[in-house]
Design a protein around this motif. Structure first.
Motif, mmCIF file in Angstrom:
data_model
loop_
_atom_site.group_PDB
_atom_site.id
_atom_site.type_symbol
_atom_site.label_atom_id
_atom_site.label_comp_id
_atom_site.label_asym_id
_atom_site.label_seq_id
_atom_site.Cartn_x
_atom_site.Cartn_y
_atom_site.Cartn_z
ATOM 1 N N VAL A 261 -12.410 -4.911 -28.860
ATOM 2 C CA VAL A 261 -12.082 -6.149 -28.141
ATOM 3 C C VAL A 261 -12.036 -5.881 -26.647
ATOM 4 O O VAL A 261 -11.794 -4.754 -26.203
ATOM 5 C CB VAL A 261 -10.737 -6.740 -28.627
ATOM 6 C CG1 VAL A 261 -10.841 -7.199 -30.060
ATOM 7 C CG2 VAL A 261 -9.603 -5.741 -28.456
ATOM 8 N N GLN A 262 -12.269 -6.927 -25.872
ATOM 9 C CA GLN A 262 -12.372 -6.775 -24.418
ATOM 10 C C GLN A 262 -11.152 -7.348 -23.701
ATOM 11 O O GLN A 262 -10.749 -8.484 -23.951
ATOM 12 C CB GLN A 262 -13.639 -7.486 -23.921
ATOM 13 C CG GLN A 262 -14.931 -6.955 -24.520
ATOM 14 C CD GLN A 262 -15.186 -5.515 -24.147
ATOM 15 O OE1 GLN A 262 -15.079 -5.131 -22.985
ATOM 16 N NE2 GLN A 262 -15.513 -4.692 -25.145
ATOM 17 N N PHE A 263 -10.585 -6.541 -22.825
ATOM 18 C CA PHE A 263 -9.507 -6.996 -21.945
ATOM 19 C C PHE A 263 -10.041 -7.329 -20.559
ATOM 20 O O PHE A 263 -9.454 -8.127 -19.836
ATOM 21 C CB PHE A 263 -8.435 -5.901 -21.809
ATOM 22 C CG PHE A 263 -7.592 -5.709 -23.035
ATOM 23 C CD1 PHE A 263 -6.326 -6.296 -23.126
ATOM 24 C CD2 PHE A 263 -8.037 -4.952 -24.106
ATOM 25 C CE1 PHE A 263 -5.532 -6.114 -24.254
ATOM 26 C CE2 PHE A 263 -7.261 -4.760 -25.236
ATOM 27 C CZ PHE A 263 -6.003 -5.347 -25.311
ATOM 28 N N PHE A 264 -11.126 -6.711 -20.180
ATOM 29 C CA PHE A 264 -11.655 -6.793 -18.817
ATOM 30 C C PHE A 264 -11.979 -8.236 -18.425
ATOM 31 O O PHE A 264 -12.544 -8.994 -19.205
ATOM 32 C CB PHE A 264 -12.908 -5.925 -18.711
ATOM 33 C CG PHE A 264 -13.483 -5.835 -17.332
ATOM 34 C CD1 PHE A 264 -12.745 -5.293 -16.290
ATOM 35 C CD2 PHE A 264 -14.769 -6.279 -17.074
ATOM 36 C CE1 PHE A 264 -13.278 -5.199 -15.018
ATOM 37 C CE2 PHE A 264 -15.313 -6.190 -15.805
ATOM 38 C CZ PHE A 264 -14.561 -5.652 -14.768
ATOM 39 N N ASN A 270 -4.860 -14.529 -21.829
ATOM 40 C CA ASN A 270 -6.015 -14.517 -22.723
ATOM 41 C C ASN A 270 -6.322 -13.125 -23.265
ATOM 42 O O ASN A 270 -7.362 -12.936 -23.910
ATOM 43 C CB ASN A 270 -7.258 -15.054 -22.002
ATOM 44 C CG ASN A 270 -7.257 -16.571 -21.894
ATOM 45 O OD1 ASN A 270 -6.707 -17.263 -22.736
ATOM 46 N ND2 ASN A 270 -7.876 -17.095 -20.845
ATOM 47 N N PHE A 271 -5.443 -12.167 -23.027
ATOM 48 C CA PHE A 271 -5.649 -10.836 -23.582
ATOM 49 C C PHE A 271 -5.792 -10.935 -25.103
ATOM 50 O O PHE A 271 -5.091 -11.736 -25.749
ATOM 51 C CB PHE A 271 -4.478 -9.915 -23.236
ATOM 52 C CG PHE A 271 -4.595 -9.254 -21.876
ATOM 53 C CD1 PHE A 271 -5.619 -9.568 -20.995
ATOM 54 C CD2 PHE A 271 -3.684 -8.299 -21.485
ATOM 55 C CE1 PHE A 271 -5.720 -8.956 -19.757
ATOM 56 C CE2 PHE A 271 -3.762 -7.670 -20.251
ATOM 57 C CZ PHE A 271 -4.792 -8.001 -19.383
ATOM 58 N N GLN A 319 0.387 -5.799 -23.501
ATOM 59 C CA GLN A 319 -0.231 -4.683 -24.194
ATOM 60 C C GLN A 319 0.874 -3.805 -24.778
ATOM 61 O O GLN A 319 2.014 -3.844 -24.319
ATOM 62 C CB GLN A 319 -1.100 -3.859 -23.248
ATOM 63 C CG GLN A 319 -2.247 -4.636 -22.609
ATOM 64 C CD GLN A 319 -3.130 -3.755 -21.749
ATOM 65 O OE1 GLN A 319 -3.745 -2.813 -22.241
ATOM 66 N NE2 GLN A 319 -3.185 -4.051 -20.468
ATOM 67 N N PHE A 320 0.537 -3.008 -25.774
ATOM 68 C CA PHE A 320 1.517 -2.089 -26.355
ATOM 69 C C PHE A 320 1.972 -1.074 -25.308
ATOM 70 O O PHE A 320 1.186 -0.615 -24.479
ATOM 71 C CB PHE A 320 0.914 -1.344 -27.555
ATOM 72 C CG PHE A 320 0.656 -2.212 -28.744
ATOM 73 C CD1 PHE A 320 1.713 -2.761 -29.467
ATOM 74 C CD2 PHE A 320 -0.645 -2.492 -29.158
ATOM 75 C CE1 PHE A 320 1.482 -3.552 -30.583
ATOM 76 C CE2 PHE A 320 -0.884 -3.292 -30.268
ATOM 77 C CZ PHE A 320 0.181 -3.817 -30.982
ATOM 78 N N ASP A 321 3.257 -0.756 -25.347
ATOM 79 C CA ASP A 321 3.841 0.283 -24.486
ATOM 80 C C ASP A 321 3.938 -0.095 -23.016
ATOM 81 O O ASP A 321 4.265 0.744 -22.193
ATOM 82 C CB ASP A 321 3.052 1.596 -24.595
ATOM 83 C CG ASP A 321 3.649 2.520 -25.660
ATOM 84 O OD1 ASP A 321 4.680 2.156 -26.245
ATOM 85 O OD2 ASP A 321 3.077 3.599 -25.896
#
Length: 426
Positions: A261-264, A270-271, A319-321
């Protein structure tokens, strides 16, 4: 000069039909121009004409030059044996059927007035963005509105085809189809296809069984997306990872791999982490979602149904962490609008079609409540004076641009045909 212009002339009889003669001088009377097929074989099927004193029923073939008959090898094709008239712009050679009988020829350029030709040349040249951009706002409102409606349903017909294909793949399980379509919608343009593959990878029977516990849904979806393939300190991450491998073992599933999957270039809201959590929560909070969606008939009811948020963990994470300022991640009205446009309306249309029901007016009414889309194509039409008031109108314009303007199908477009009717202004 293009062949589609000749098709237009013949179909609408836009030439002097009172004094027609074949190239050899026999009088022609057109009783019926025939059915425009746009398929393999002759251009117009089952026409009726009189040549001299003989009445004929059969097919009409149209070319720019008579010699195109041989260029296209029609003399060898059985589909052309019933051609009763060869309509051409320029007659440059005699044409014979397979049995060596000559086919009568109508040389059309002798019967088309200069204004019609000038209007055609004005319409197709020059082109910047679309051919008619300087004239489109002159089109009669009634004509344009009717054309928009037809464009809208053409677009729905196109969207219904992959839905029917998906039905075949899921053994006619509408709930499973909806699951895949919504997943694609939640992924937007960047992650849509990836989310779609994720949804296809997870048997929907498992989604049904595990929907009572949102963490299990998130574990399945995040795991299939490859978002649990790492080692992190976060307890929520560790819990989802444990659940994912437990569920794989429970249902004897192989670990599947899809494109990352894309985060960019996405805004944080919308992440993919946020959208996938919202998607999981939707299926946790709603049972029999297809039945509910199929009954939606107002924008308010759509907003009410999709009042879902990402899980509590994501209140202060994207995001995680990585902690972030606390914010509830709910579906916005603009995002639900996209769901209405791209999932609800096509699905309702396809289901009604499968049942032989007519719901056209209901679909138009619902989409007229949705705000117009904002994109480069709609902005460009707006600059030409075509201002959309609803998503119904923007969907129609997207169909117009993509399927007609981009493919230079001016003579199959109501706008182009109307402009050809106008007197040339010098």
């Amino acid at each position: 000069m293009k062949e589609d212009f000749l098709h237009y002339l013949w179909k609408f009889k836009k030439f002097d039909t009172l004094n027609l003669k074949t190239f050899n001088g026999e009088e022609i009377t057109i009783i019926n121009v025939g059915q425009y097929l746009e398929l393999a074989g002759p251009d117009f099927f089952n026409a009726q004409i009189t040549i001299g004193n003989q009445k004929w029923a059969g097919n009409v073939e149209i070319h720019l030059k008579s010699s195109d008959w041989y260029v296209h090898h029609h003399e060898r094709d059985e589909a052309y044996k019933n051609v009763i008239l060869h309509v051409v712009w320029e007659h440059d050679t005699e044409i014979f059927r397979k049995n060596n009988t000559e086919i009568p020829v109508l040389e059309l350029k002798k019967y088309v007035d200069a204004v019609t030709i000038s209007n055609y040349q004005s319409l197709i040249s020059p082109k910047s963005w679309i051919f008619c951009e300087k004239q489109i706002q002159e089109i009669d409102e009634f004509v344009f509105k009717n054309w928009q409606e037809r464009l809208f349903f053409e677009r729905l017909e196109r969207k219904s085809k992959p839905i029917f294909d998906l039905l075949e793949q899921t053994n006619q399980d509408w709930e499973a189809v909806l699951f895949c379509l919504l997943a694609k919608n939640f992924g937007l343009n960047t992650n849509g296809e990836i989310f779609f593959k994720i949804a296809q990878t997870i048997p929907f029977s498992i989604i049904r069984k595990e929907s009572f516990e949102v963490e299990n849904l998130e574990a399945l979806i995040f795991g299939t997306a490859g978002l649990l393939d790492y080692e992190k300190e976060d307890n929520y991450f560790k819990d989802l990872k444990f659940r994912y491998f437990y569920l794989l073992h429970k249902y004897q599933l192989d670990k599947s791999y899809v494109e990352p999957v894309q985060f960019f270039k996405h805004r944080p809201d919308n992440f993919p982490t946020i959208r996938l959590s919202q998607f999981a929560n939707l299926y946790h909070s709603q049972e029999n979602l297809f039945s509910r969606i199929n009954m939606l008939n107002s924008l308010k009811s759509c907003y009410d149904l999709f009042q879902v948020s990402a899980s509590e963990y994501w209140l202060n994470h994207y995001q995680f962490d990585k902690e972030s300022p606390k914010k509830k991640k709910s579906l916005s009205k603009s995002f639900i609008d996209l769901i209405v446009i791209n999932t609800i309306i096509p699905l309702q249309f396809t289901f009604a079609k499968s049942q032989g029901k007519e719901i056209s007016e209901d679909l138009i009414r619902l989409l007229n409540e949705v705000a117009p889309e904002k994109n480069a194509i709609i902005d460009k039409f707006n600059s030409f004076g075509i201002v959309s008031k609803s998503a119904f109108e923007t969907q129609s314009l997207l169909q117009l641009k993509n399927e007609y303007c981009n493919k230079s199908k001016c003579l199959e477009c109501s706008v182009g045909i109307e402009l050809l009717k106008k007197q040339l202004v010098v």
